[in-house]
Design a protein around this motif. Structure first.
Motif, short mmCIF file in Angstrom:
data_model
loop_
_atom_site.label_atom_id
_atom_site.label_comp_id
_atom_site.label_asym_id
_atom_site.label_seq_id
_atom_site.Cartn_x
_atom_site.Cartn_y
_atom_site.Cartn_z
N LEU A 192 0.87 -1.17 0.00
CA LEU A 192 0.00 0.00 0.00
C LEU A 192 0.90 1.22 0.00
O LEU A 192 1.80 1.33 0.84
N ALA A 193 0.68 2.12 -0.95
CA ALA A 193 1.41 3.39 -1.00
C ALA A 193 0.46 4.51 -0.65
O ALA A 193 -0.55 4.72 -1.33
N LEU A 194 0.75 5.21 0.43
CA LEU A 194 -0.02 6.36 0.86
C LEU A 194 0.76 7.59 0.39
O LEU A 194 1.88 7.84 0.83
N VAL A 195 0.18 8.34 -0.54
CA VAL A 195 0.89 9.39 -1.26
C VAL A 195 0.50 10.78 -0.74
O VAL A 195 -0.68 11.12 -0.71
N ILE A 196 1.54 11.54 -0.36
CA ILE A 196 1.36 12.91 0.11
C ILE A 196 2.10 13.83 -0.87
O ILE A 196 3.31 13.69 -1.06
N GLY A 197 1.37 14.74 -1.46
CA GLY A 197 1.96 15.66 -2.44
C GLY A 197 2.71 16.80 -1.79
O GLY A 197 2.87 16.87 -0.58
N GLY A 198 3.16 17.71 -2.62
CA GLY A 198 3.88 18.89 -2.17
C GLY A 198 2.93 20.01 -1.77
O GLY A 198 1.73 19.81 -1.59
N ALA A 199 3.46 21.20 -1.70
CA ALA A 199 2.70 22.36 -1.23
C ALA A 199 1.48 22.66 -2.10
O ALA A 199 0.48 23.17 -1.60
N ASP A 200 1.55 22.32 -3.38
CA ASP A 200 0.42 22.59 -4.27
C ASP A 200 -0.50 21.38 -4.43
O ASP A 200 -1.44 21.41 -5.23
#
Length: 156
Positions: free
Chosen positions: A99-107
């Protein structure tokens, strides 16, 4: 089921990193008997500041092959902790190994990568600092493991 938190940016030494490390250690201990874990953090950094598209390329390269992709996004589904635990358990029980839980950048997360995700969750309509989201996610992973194990940490 192995868990990867795949995030844009580097979490430097400090209280957030200490808290995240503590929750992931707790998750690994509790989750092992449940077929959950280990959990790891994979960080990517867009050193050229090329924007969301470049971040998405880096995030895609960092995703484990065949992983369930779950983004953390304000447009995602708001879930209770027991519902999140059930979702993790269902992915595990379906035989998903990663499982990959993805957190993006500031935008945020590039719309094309968001569209590729299997699922998306939100921590509410408020905007949270990306480094704090990692801590909150680590705590929810630990809480989910205790819920699935019947432990006393989560109280209703």
């Amino acid at each position: 089921m192995r868990i990867s938190i795949v995030a844009v940016g580097r979490l430097r030494a400090g209280p957030e990193k200490s808290l995240l490390d503590d929750y992931l250690t707790r998750f690994d201990r509790t989750g092992r008997a449940l077929g959950l874990g280990p959990a790891r953090v994979i960080e990517v950094e867009d050193k050229k500041n090329a924007g969301m598209g470049a971040e998405a390329t880096l995030l895609r390269k960092a995703l484990p092959k065949g992983a369930v992709i779950c983004t953390l996004d304000e447009r995602g589904r708001v879930m209770s902790s027991p519902d999140f635990a059930k979702k993790l358990g269902n992915w595990r029980d379906a035989g998903r190994q990663d499982l990959a839980l993805v957190i993006g950048g500031a935008d945020g997360i590039d719309p094309n990568l968001r569209a590729e995700a299997d699922f998306s969750i939100s921590f509410g309509s408020m905007v949270w600092p990306h480094m704090l989201v990692r801590v909150m996610l680590g705590e929810q992973l630990y809480r989910a493991a205790t819920i699935l194990s019947g432990g006393p940490y989560h109280r209703v």
